[in-house]
Design an enzyme around this catalytic site. Sequence first.
Site, PDB file in Angstrom:
ATOM      1  N   HIS A  80       0.757  -1.217  -0.074  1.00 25.96           N
ATOM      2  CA  HIS A  80       0.001   0.022   0.037  1.00 25.96           C
ATOM      3  C   HIS A  80       0.946   1.438   0.089  1.00 25.96           C
ATOM      4  O   HIS A  80       1.845   1.430   0.687  1.00 25.96           O
ATOM      5  CB  HIS A  80      -0.858  -0.181   1.044  1.00 25.96           C
ATOM      6  N   CYS A 111      -1.600   0.536   7.607  1.00 23.26           N
ATOM      7  CA  CYS A 111      -1.141   1.493   7.172  1.00 23.26           C
ATOM      8  C   CYS A 111      -1.135   2.750   7.998  1.00 23.26           C
ATOM      9  O   CYS A 111      -0.232   3.544   8.577  1.00 23.26           O
ATOM     10  CB  CYS A 111      -1.666   2.178   5.889  1.00 23.26           C
ATOM     11  N   GLU A 114       0.505   4.014   1.709  1.00 24.73           N
ATOM     12  CA  GLU A 114       0.695   4.945   2.906  1.00 24.73           C
ATOM     13  C   GLU A 114       1.725   4.065   3.653  1.00 24.73           C
ATOM     14  O   GLU A 114       2.384   4.886   4.396  1.00 24.73           O
ATOM     15  CB  GLU A 114      -0.656   4.734   3.472  1.00 24.73           C
ATOM     16  N   CYS A 119      -5.658   2.042   5.918  1.00 22.33           N
ATOM     17  CA  CYS A 119      -6.250   0.984   6.501  1.00 22.33           C
ATOM     18  C   CYS A 119      -5.418   0.644   7.766  1.00 22.33           C
ATOM     19  O   CYS A 119      -4.561   1.421   8.174  1.00 22.33           O
ATOM     20  CB  CYS A 119      -5.906  -0.368   5.693  1.00 22.33           C
TER      21      CYS A 119
END
Length: 158
Positions: A54, A87, A56, A84
């Site tokens: 991801h 992250c 992030e 999420c």
Amino acid sequence: MSNNEIQYLERCVELAEEALDAGDEPFGSILVGADGAVLHEDRNRVGGGDPTRHPEFKLARWAAEHLTPADRAAATVYTSGEHCPMCSAAHGWVGLGRIVFATSSVQLGQWLAELGVPSGPIAELRITDVVPGLPVSGPFPEFAERVRELHRRLRAAG
Ligand SMILES: [Zn+2]
């Protein structure tokens, strides 16, 4: 929200579009320093089979390697979709500052439910459930339909 902040979120949505076009999921994020300079940016890269890639998470690790604790705390992460829990935790562990998200996890959950996508294995926690007291802003309604359409395209393609 200032014009600069809208431009940062626009860039995040562009990165999400790039991710989708490349066979990844439509998420993009940028890290902005206290002076407004874009320090780093990334997009989702899960298409290769690693579901933790991801943007992030990548920005949090980049910040840990490249920024002092003070600069991390003064930096802001802009993102097309709310972090999420993985992250959010990475963001909190490295001591980054504010998060501004164009669309929320609640919106994403609604869109995926409408598309008939089963829930993932991770609980749908908000950023501040994971990092209490972190300043966050979002969602911003002007981005909702555009981001929703990217998720529709992802599921239609899959
Ligand atoms: Zn994540």
